[in-house]
Motif scaffolding. Structure first.
Motif, mmCIF file in Angstrom:
data_model
loop_
_atom_site.group_PDB
_atom_site.id
_atom_site.type_symbol
_atom_site.label_atom_id
_atom_site.label_comp_id
_atom_site.label_asym_id
_atom_site.label_seq_id
_atom_site.Cartn_x
_atom_site.Cartn_y
_atom_site.Cartn_z
ATOM 1 N N SER A 15 0.842 -1.193 0.000
ATOM 2 C CA SER A 15 0.000 0.000 0.000
ATOM 3 C C SER A 15 0.880 1.246 0.000
ATOM 4 C CB SER A 15 -0.930 0.002 1.213
ATOM 5 O OG SER A 15 -0.173 0.100 2.397
ATOM 6 N N GLY A 16 0.243 2.397 -0.055
ATOM 7 C CA GLY A 16 0.966 3.658 0.003
ATOM 8 C C GLY A 16 1.544 4.112 -1.323
ATOM 9 N N LEU A 17 1.083 3.513 -2.429
ATOM 10 C CA LEU A 17 1.588 3.916 -3.747
ATOM 11 C C LEU A 17 1.058 5.298 -4.109
ATOM 12 C CD1 LEU A 17 1.030 0.427 -4.412
ATOM 13 C CD2 LEU A 17 2.840 1.356 -5.807
ATOM 14 N N GLN A 18 1.918 6.139 -4.646
ATOM 15 C CA GLN A 18 1.533 7.508 -4.998
ATOM 16 C C GLN A 18 0.717 7.587 -6.282
ATOM 17 O OE1 GLN A 18 5.141 9.849 -5.007
ATOM 18 N NE2 GLN A 18 5.091 10.068 -2.796
ATOM 19 N N SER A 19 0.786 6.532 -7.106
ATOM 20 C CA SER A 19 0.013 6.497 -8.343
ATOM 21 C C SER A 19 -0.125 5.053 -8.804
ATOM 22 C CB SER A 19 0.704 7.323 -9.441
ATOM 23 O OG SER A 19 1.824 6.628 -9.963
ATOM 24 N N ASP A 20 -0.972 4.849 -9.813
ATOM 25 C CA ASP A 20 -1.128 3.522 -10.412
ATOM 26 C C ASP A 20 -0.218 3.357 -11.625
ATOM 27 O OD1 ASP A 20 -3.009 3.071 -8.472
ATOM 28 O OD2 ASP A 20 -4.713 2.899 -9.835
ATOM 29 N N LYS A 21 0.669 4.315 -11.853
ATOM 30 C CA LYS A 21 1.597 4.279 -12.985
ATOM 31 C C LYS A 21 2.687 3.242 -12.730
ATOM 32 C CE LYS A 21 5.009 7.213 -15.228
ATOM 33 N NZ LYS A 21 5.739 8.473 -15.134
ATOM 34 N N GLY A 22 3.064 2.490 -13.756
ATOM 35 C CA GLY A 22 4.139 1.507 -13.643
ATOM 36 C C GLY A 22 3.664 0.214 -13.019
ATOM 37 N N LYS A 23 4.569 -0.479 -12.353
ATOM 38 C CA LYS A 23 4.320 -1.776 -11.714
ATOM 39 C C LYS A 23 4.961 -1.778 -10.336
ATOM 40 C CE LYS A 23 2.679 -3.928 -15.461
ATOM 41 N NZ LYS A 23 1.408 -4.591 -15.546
ATOM 42 N N VAL A 24 4.695 -2.827 -9.571
ATOM 43 C CA VAL A 24 5.380 -3.045 -8.298
ATOM 44 C C VAL A 24 6.159 -4.348 -8.423
ATOM 45 C CG1 VAL A 24 5.093 -3.536 -5.831
ATOM 46 C CG2 VAL A 24 3.700 -1.776 -6.927
ATOM 47 N N ILE A 25 7.407 -4.329 -8.011
ATOM 48 C CA ILE A 25 8.232 -5.533 -8.000
ATOM 49 C C ILE A 25 8.364 -5.989 -6.553
ATOM 50 C CG2 ILE A 25 10.477 -6.552 -8.529
ATOM 51 C CD1 ILE A 25 10.667 -4.603 -10.878
ATOM 52 N N ILE A 26 7.869 -7.200 -6.299
ATOM 53 C CA ILE A 26 7.877 -7.784 -4.961
ATOM 54 C C ILE A 26 8.851 -8.958 -4.977
ATOM 55 C CG2 ILE A 26 6.496 -8.931 -3.191
ATOM 56 C CD1 ILE A 26 4.036 -7.460 -4.434
ATOM 57 N N SER A 27 9.790 -8.955 -4.038
ATOM 58 C CA SER A 27 10.816 -10.003 -3.980
ATOM 59 C C SER A 27 10.836 -10.667 -2.617
ATOM 60 C CB SER A 27 12.200 -9.414 -4.268
ATOM 61 O OG SER A 27 12.231 -8.837 -5.550
ATOM 62 N N VAL A 28 11.102 -11.973 -2.631
ATOM 63 C CA VAL A 28 11.223 -12.765 -1.412
ATOM 64 C C VAL A 28 12.683 -13.192 -1.296
ATOM 65 C CG1 VAL A 28 10.473 -14.859 -0.217
ATOM 66 C CG2 VAL A 28 8.847 -13.570 -1.639
ATOM 67 N N GLY A 54 -4.014 2.238 -5.956
ATOM 68 C CA GLY A 54 -2.968 2.510 -4.978
ATOM 69 C C GLY A 54 -2.503 1.312 -4.181
ATOM 70 N N GLU A 55 -2.787 0.101 -4.666
ATOM 71 C CA GLU A 55 -2.409 -1.105 -3.950
ATOM 72 C C GLU A 55 -1.957 -2.186 -4.926
ATOM 73 O OE1 GLU A 55 -4.695 -2.469 -0.309
ATOM 74 O OE2 GLU A 55 -5.283 -4.017 -1.759
ATOM 75 N N ALA A 56 -1.051 -3.059 -4.483
ATOM 76 C CA ALA A 56 -0.591 -4.192 -5.287
ATOM 77 C C ALA A 56 -0.575 -5.423 -4.386
ATOM 78 C CB ALA A 56 0.803 -3.929 -5.845
ATOM 79 N N ARG A 57 -0.845 -6.592 -4.983
ATOM 80 C CA ARG A 57 -0.897 -7.844 -4.216
ATOM 81 C C ARG A 57 -0.198 -8.957 -4.974
ATOM 82 N NH1 ARG A 57 -5.252 -8.471 -0.352
ATOM 83 N NH2 ARG A 57 -6.198 -6.443 0.033
ATOM 84 N N ALA A 58 0.398 -9.872 -4.204
ATOM 85 C CA ALA A 58 1.036 -11.051 -4.798
ATOM 86 C C ALA A 58 0.934 -12.209 -3.822
ATOM 87 C CB ALA A 58 2.500 -10.770 -5.118
ATOM 88 N N ALA A 116 2.300 -10.428 4.564
ATOM 89 C CA ALA A 116 3.162 -9.251 4.744
ATOM 90 C C ALA A 116 2.411 -8.038 4.216
ATOM 91 C CB ALA A 116 4.466 -9.433 3.989
ATOM 92 N N THR A 117 2.194 -7.073 5.077
ATOM 93 C CA THR A 117 1.574 -5.815 4.673
ATOM 94 C C THR A 117 2.674 -4.769 4.661
ATOM 95 O OG1 THR A 117 -0.501 -6.499 5.689
ATOM 96 C CG2 THR A 117 -0.250 -4.157 5.182
ATOM 97 N N ILE A 118 2.998 -4.280 3.470
ATOM 98 C CA ILE A 118 4.127 -3.367 3.286
ATOM 99 C C ILE A 118 3.613 -2.010 2.856
ATOM 100 C CG2 ILE A 118 6.197 -2.903 1.912
ATOM 101 C CD1 ILE A 118 6.544 -5.958 1.681
ATOM 102 N N LYS A 119 4.008 -0.965 3.572
ATOM 103 C CA LYS A 119 3.658 0.412 3.199
ATOM 104 C C LYS A 119 4.888 1.047 2.573
ATOM 105 C CE LYS A 119 1.624 4.699 4.827
ATOM 106 N NZ LYS A 119 1.006 5.000 3.581
ATOM 107 N N LEU A 120 4.745 1.460 1.316
ATOM 108 C CA LEU A 120 5.883 2.084 0.619
ATOM 109 C C LEU A 120 6.160 3.474 1.167
ATOM 110 C CD1 LEU A 120 5.462 1.166 -3.148
ATOM 111 C CD2 LEU A 120 6.618 -0.082 -1.333
ATOM 112 N N ARG A 121 7.447 3.842 1.111
ATOM 113 C CA ARG A 121 7.888 5.192 1.455
ATOM 114 C C ARG A 121 8.626 5.770 0.258
ATOM 115 N NH1 ARG A 121 11.105 4.034 6.628
ATOM 116 N NH2 ARG A 121 10.376 1.925 6.500
ATOM 117 N N TYR A 122 8.436 7.041 0.038
ATOM 118 C CA TYR A 122 9.091 7.754 -1.054
ATOM 119 C C TYR A 122 10.049 8.752 -0.443
ATOM 120 C CZ TYR A 122 5.545 5.767 -4.108
ATOM 121 O OH TYR A 122 4.732 4.894 -4.809
#
Length: 125
Positions: A15-28, A54-58, A116-122
């Motif tokens: 969560s916490g994405l500033q826009s829906d532009k682009g993608k989110v890369i999630i790594s384990v 404003g949210e991404a899930r995997a 895992a609930t991750i809040k992005l920071r810019y």
């Protein structure tokens, strides 16, 4: 119909994405090499996911034990974390357990199964 999310060892909500532009890369990550720079080539497994409202899930299966999770907003869709000349991220970043400061593998470790609930920071452009 079987809900595959119920079978996953790890669910990640970003969560916490500033826009829906682009993608989110999630790594384990099972090990720390590459974690401090979020070098996804050294992660155990990664997914590139779409952003919706404003949210991404995997979901990740076939995992056990302890892992750390990272996520970043790949706004320019180049597949890597954009940084400035001294290494400060120019795109939103976040880690499991949401520790502050520089990426810390041990502080980000979590036991599976988990969500895992991750809040992005810019930090700056």
């Amino acid at each position: 119909m079987i809900n595959l999310a119920l079978l996953a060892a790890l669910e990640v909500i970003v969560s916490g994405l500033q826009s829906d532009k682009g993608k989110v890369i999630i790594s384990v990550w099972r090990d720390s090499p590459g974690f401090s720079r979020l070098d996804t080539a050294k992660a155990s497994v990664s997914q590139t996911v779409s952003i919706q409202h404003g949210e991404a899930r995997a979901s990740f299966g076939n995992l056990s034990g302890q892992v750390a999770v990272s996520a970043f907003h790949d706004e320019n869709a180049d597949g890597k974390l954009a940084t400035n000349f001294i290494g400060i991220p120019r795109e939103g970043v976040g880690l499991s357990n949401n520790p502050g400061g520089m990426p810390n593998f041990k502080a980000s470790l979590m036991s599976l199964p988990a969500t895992a609930t991750i809040k992005l920071r810019y930090f700056g452009k």
